[in-house]
Design a protein around this motif. Structure first.
Motif, mmCIF file in Angstrom:
data_model
loop_
_atom_site.group_PDB
_atom_site.id
_atom_site.type_symbol
_atom_site.label_atom_id
_atom_site.label_comp_id
_atom_site.label_asym_id
_atom_site.label_seq_id
_atom_site.Cartn_x
_atom_site.Cartn_y
_atom_site.Cartn_z
ATOM 1 N N TRP A 108 40.270 49.100 41.794
ATOM 2 C CA TRP A 108 39.185 49.900 41.487
ATOM 3 C C TRP A 108 38.729 49.521 40.098
ATOM 4 O O TRP A 108 37.522 49.805 39.694
ATOM 5 N N THR A 109 39.629 48.899 39.197
ATOM 6 C CA THR A 109 39.141 48.653 37.791
ATOM 7 C C THR A 109 38.387 46.937 38.070
ATOM 8 O O THR A 109 37.152 47.059 37.497
ATOM 9 N N LEU A 110 38.687 46.532 39.070
ATOM 10 C CA LEU A 110 37.926 45.182 39.255
ATOM 11 C C LEU A 110 36.656 45.727 40.043
ATOM 12 O O LEU A 110 35.516 44.969 39.611
ATOM 13 N N VAL A 111 36.541 46.670 40.787
ATOM 14 C CA VAL A 111 35.195 47.092 41.493
ATOM 15 C C VAL A 111 34.282 47.640 40.410
ATOM 16 O O VAL A 111 33.143 47.256 40.213
ATOM 17 N N TRP A 125 42.582 33.338 41.202
ATOM 18 C CA TRP A 125 41.281 34.097 41.511
ATOM 19 C C TRP A 125 40.842 34.771 40.332
ATOM 20 O O TRP A 125 39.377 34.759 40.160
ATOM 21 N N ARG A 126 41.662 34.859 39.321
ATOM 22 C CA ARG A 126 40.993 35.536 37.935
ATOM 23 C C ARG A 126 40.168 34.681 37.242
ATOM 24 O O ARG A 126 39.249 35.003 36.544
ATOM 25 N N LEU A 155 46.010 42.599 44.435
ATOM 26 C CA LEU A 155 45.515 43.817 44.008
ATOM 27 C C LEU A 155 45.836 44.937 45.051
ATOM 28 O O LEU A 155 45.441 45.964 44.728
ATOM 29 N N GLY A 156 46.097 44.653 46.199
ATOM 30 C CA GLY A 156 46.376 45.482 47.227
ATOM 31 C C GLY A 156 45.300 46.395 47.961
ATOM 32 O O GLY A 156 45.190 47.464 48.218
ATOM 33 N N ALA A 191 41.655 42.582 35.267
ATOM 34 C CA ALA A 191 41.795 44.084 36.296
ATOM 35 C C ALA A 191 42.971 44.084 36.719
ATOM 36 O O ALA A 191 43.671 43.322 37.398
ATOM 37 N N PRO A 192 43.875 45.124 36.281
ATOM 38 C CA PRO A 192 45.163 45.374 36.799
ATOM 39 C C PRO A 192 45.391 45.995 38.070
ATOM 40 O O PRO A 192 46.437 46.029 38.751
#
Length: 478
Positions: free
Chosen positions: A104-107, A168-169, A45-46, A100-101
């Motif tokens: 910050w969507t993941l956060v 990880w997903r 995700l960088g 999450a793509p």
């Protein structure tokens, strides 16, 4: 006044306990299962090096900040409904986190997971207090304590397996079927509880949520930014000030979010302080032992997770002995024995060097920690919830959870700051790094010795074992 009563578990108490225990396992797992997946998350995700920490911090902030509100909401709105809401929020946000793509969507979805956990976790513990009585309640608290104590170890192992063999997903997706299973069990088998009467404490909710969140945020910043970081100091000061105002508001409110009568009993206060110290010890040991295993012994993530197996085995084995031991010797002596084990384990770790191996320097302390936590966790919970009126059981559970979370955050922040000051001007040679670990463990001895002294001198007469008459509050406050 309240119309809430204690309602025994319905037709299948085993299924009620399964729903509660599995929900707590899911919440505790999520706090550790992601740790080992962080490098893979960063690569895909960088994330920046500093941004990556928010995969953990977002969950910690909302979880810690909303615990008091989540616990009291169950008292007022009905525990089964609030518990189900928390489980569904946690489950759906886990699904979104796995999909999450971007970073910050993941956060954001991790923060939403924390909201669900803050609602479900204290409500789960309160459901034990209101769905089980007598020996059945003691057994249920024992199961809850075992799951809470060993969940972190299981999360590290599971995180390594999922990350290494799938993606990880799946550290997020794994919560989805578990959450659905828990929700179905809870809806079918947990008896709805009566609601406490009275209006909702909006001022207390705002002050406690913002105060605990600010305090947690300040503690999160200190390990990477130092104790002289202005933003950390401002948020810490704001958190303390807001919580002080919160206490003043609660003292005057007719239906407080955190009834101050919870702290009228010496044993209950001691139990919360014990869990605060135990939380700091657990977080610190997890962090530094994991660093030692990977940075000094050069174990991969999966093998490092397996290194904590003695911890989990010790918890499960000795938590099963709590009932016979407390019946024979009493609750207080068993708690003292557990505190002695954790103190001895920390002292053992403080002797670690760059030449130490797993079997000589880690296996023994991990085993002792497992024994000590197994002997303490469920009994601390039992003492903290003893004789709590059903209508404020959620509030008591929320306070207990906050004690553990803040203890862990504060304890780790102090130890990391100590470690950072020791290695700041070193050459980062293994000997220098290990010396930093050793000093951190030396400071950590203070946590475990303080817990031992609290168990010896802080507790008065603890609750009697199951099957014996409970002492009157006038003679032996719970």
């Amino acid at each position: 006044m309240s119309t809430s009563t204690t309602t025994p578990a319905r037709d299948r108490p085993g299924l009620v306990l399964t729903a509660i225990a599995v929900s707590q396992l899911m919440v505790v797992l999520d706090a550790s299962v992601v740790n080992i997946a962080l490098p893979a998350i960063r690569d895909e995700l960088g994330f920046s090096p500093t941004g990556l920490s928010w995969v953990l911090n977002a969950y910690t902030l909302t979880f810690g900040g909303l615990l008091l509100l989540g616990g009291r909401a169950g008292d007022i709105l009905g525990r089964r409904g609030v518990f189900l809401a928390g489980i569904w929020i946690f489950t759906l946000s886990s699904l979104l986190a796995g999909l999450a793509p971007n970073a910050w969507t993941l956060v954001a979805t991790r923060a939403l997971q924390g909201v669900g956990a803050a609602i479900a976790s204290p409500t789960a513990l309160a459901l034990i207090a209101t769905n089980f009585t007598g020996p059945a309640r003691v057994k249920a608290i024992g199961v809850y304590g075992s799951v809470s104590g060993a969940g972190g170890v299981a999360g590290m192992i599971l995180g390594g397996v999922l990350t290494q063999w799938t993606s990880w997903r799946w550290t997020m997706f794994v919560n989805v079927p578990i959450g659905v299973f828990v929700a179905i069990l809870a809806a079918r088998h947990i008896t709805p509880s009566d609601r406490a009467t009275g209006r909702f404490d909006i001022a207390g909710a705002l002050l406690s949520t913002v105060g605990v969140t600010a305090l947690t945020y300040g503690l999160i910043r200190t390990p990477t930014n130092g104790w002289d970081d202005p933003q950390a100091l401002i948020t810490l000061a704001a958190g303390v000030a807001l919580l002080a105002v919160f206490v003043l508001v609660e003292a005057r409110h007719s239906a407080p979010l955190m009834p101050l009568r919870l702290f009228a009993h010496r044993n209950r206060v001691s139990a919360n302080l014990l869990l605060l110290l135990l939380g700091g010890t657990i977080f610190g040991v997890f962090f530094f032992v994991t660093q030692f295993l990977q940075n000094i012994l050069h174990l991969d993530a999966f093998t490092a997770g397996l290194a904590f197996v003695p911890w989990g085995v010790g918890i499960f084995a000795f938590s099963q002995l709590i009932k016979p031991l407390s019946q024979r010797f009493g609750v207080k002596p068993v708690l003292i024995a557990g505190a002695l084990c954790t103190a001895a384990a920390t002292i053992w770790l403080s002797r670690i060097t760059e030449h130490s191996g797993y079997w000589t320097a880690v296996f023994g302390p991990m085993t002792l920690f497992g024994i000590g936590i197994g002997l303490q966790f469920a009994l601390i919970t039992r003492v903290a919830l003893s004789d709590v009126p059903p209508q404020i059981a959620g509030a008591a559970s929320g306070v207990l959870n906050v004690s553990q979370r803040l203890g862990g955050s504060f304890g780790l922040a102090v130890l990391v700051a100590v470690f950072g000051s020791v290695v700041a001007n070193a050459d980062h040679h293994p000997a220098d790094i290990t010396h930093g670990y050793r000093v951190a463990f030396l400071v950590g001895i203070g946590y475990t010795v303080a817990a031992l002294l609290l168990a010896v001198f802080g507790l008065t007469t603890a609750p009697k074992p199951a099957g014996q008459p409970a002492p009157s509050p006038a003679k032996a406050p719970a």
